[in-house]
Motif scaffolding. Structure first.
Motif, mmCIF file in Angstrom:
data_model
loop_
_atom_site.group_PDB
_atom_site.id
_atom_site.type_symbol
_atom_site.label_atom_id
_atom_site.label_comp_id
_atom_site.label_asym_id
_atom_site.label_seq_id
_atom_site.Cartn_x
_atom_site.Cartn_y
_atom_site.Cartn_z
ATOM 1 N N GLN A 87 0.824 -1.206 0.000
ATOM 2 C CA GLN A 87 0.000 0.000 0.000
ATOM 3 C C GLN A 87 0.860 1.260 0.000
ATOM 4 O O GLN A 87 0.520 2.246 -0.653
ATOM 5 N N LYS A 88 1.978 1.234 0.709
ATOM 6 C CA LYS A 88 2.881 2.393 0.709
ATOM 7 C C LYS A 88 3.384 2.674 -0.711
ATOM 8 O O LYS A 88 3.423 3.821 -1.150
ATOM 9 N N PHE A 89 3.765 1.631 -1.424
ATOM 10 C CA PHE A 89 4.242 1.822 -2.798
ATOM 11 C C PHE A 89 3.127 2.369 -3.693
ATOM 12 O O PHE A 89 3.361 3.276 -4.489
ATOM 13 N N GLY A 128 -0.509 -3.595 -12.566
ATOM 14 C CA GLY A 128 0.724 -2.867 -12.778
ATOM 15 C C GLY A 128 1.458 -2.356 -11.565
ATOM 16 O O GLY A 128 2.562 -1.862 -11.693
ATOM 17 N N HIS A 129 0.893 -2.471 -10.364
ATOM 18 C CA HIS A 129 1.524 -1.839 -9.208
ATOM 19 C C HIS A 129 2.554 -2.698 -8.494
ATOM 20 O O HIS A 129 3.575 -2.192 -8.032
ATOM 21 N N VAL A 130 2.288 -3.977 -8.372
ATOM 22 C CA VAL A 130 3.194 -4.886 -7.667
ATOM 23 C C VAL A 130 3.345 -6.144 -8.504
ATOM 24 O O VAL A 130 2.345 -6.752 -8.898
ATOM 25 N N TRP A 131 4.608 -6.500 -8.752
ATOM 26 C CA TRP A 131 4.892 -7.724 -9.506
ATOM 27 C C TRP A 131 5.823 -8.605 -8.688
ATOM 28 O O TRP A 131 6.666 -8.113 -7.942
ATOM 29 N N PHE A 132 5.669 -9.894 -8.860
ATOM 30 C CA PHE A 132 6.571 -10.891 -8.292
ATOM 31 C C PHE A 132 7.214 -11.598 -9.468
ATOM 32 O O PHE A 132 6.526 -12.290 -10.231
ATOM 33 N N LEU A 133 8.528 -11.403 -9.652
ATOM 34 C CA LEU A 133 9.217 -11.932 -10.822
ATOM 35 C C LEU A 133 10.465 -12.701 -10.393
ATOM 36 O O LEU A 133 11.089 -12.361 -9.380
ATOM 37 N N PRO A 134 10.861 -13.696 -11.182
ATOM 38 C CA PRO A 134 11.986 -14.540 -10.769
ATOM 39 C C PRO A 134 13.354 -13.862 -10.863
ATOM 40 O O PRO A 134 14.260 -14.211 -10.113
ATOM 41 N N ASP A 135 13.501 -12.899 -11.790
ATOM 42 C CA ASP A 135 14.808 -12.280 -11.973
ATOM 43 C C ASP A 135 14.666 -10.972 -12.746
ATOM 44 O O ASP A 135 13.567 -10.604 -13.182
ATOM 45 N N LEU A 136 15.787 -10.277 -12.913
ATOM 46 C CA LEU A 136 15.763 -8.988 -13.602
ATOM 47 C C LEU A 136 15.476 -9.133 -15.092
ATOM 48 O O LEU A 136 14.907 -8.220 -15.701
#
Length: 123
Positions: A68-70, A104-112
């Motif tokens: 929520q802060k983000f 679009g606000h928070v993503w969980f991704l394995p790597d850059l």
């Protein structure tokens, strides 16, 4: 390596150092947000291992507070890394990750590399 502001797929991203200080409080998250915003970042890529384990235990509400802060500060949060062990323990976390990755606000991704692909697809 300190946290570094990088342009990735045309987007200003604060890439956080995996060896940097852990995010264990909402104030530490706000400090990260402040530094990112001051530097002109649109996205903050935080290694999963820098997040307090409470982040992945939804009953603590820590993830919700941080996310929520983000959102409030209009910065995208990307949790980067392998969170398989956390997902195995929680149906609710699996649902949160799936839902977050659809938006679009928070993503969980394995790597850059996955972040680069996701950012490129969004432009």
């Amino acid at each position: 390596m300190p946290d570094v502001l990088q342009e990735r797929a045309g987007v200003a991203v604060l890439v956080c150092d995996p060896a940097g200080p852990p995010v264990t409080t909402t104030q530490e998250a706000l400090d990260l947000i402040g530094g990112a915003a001051f530097g002109g970042a649109e996205v903050v890529a935080v290694p999963a291992d820098r997040l307090d384990p409470r982040f992945f235990s939804l009953g603590t509400r820590f993830a919700g507070e941080i996310m929520q802060k983000f959102v409030n500060y209009r910065l995208r949060l990307v949790v980067v890394g392998d969170i398989t062990r956390h997902l195995a323990d929680s149906v609710a976390l699996r649902a949160l990750v799936a839902e977050s990755n659809r938006h679009g606000h928070v993503w969980f991704l394995p790597d850059l590399a996955a972040l680069d692909a996701r950012l490129a697809a969004a432009t």
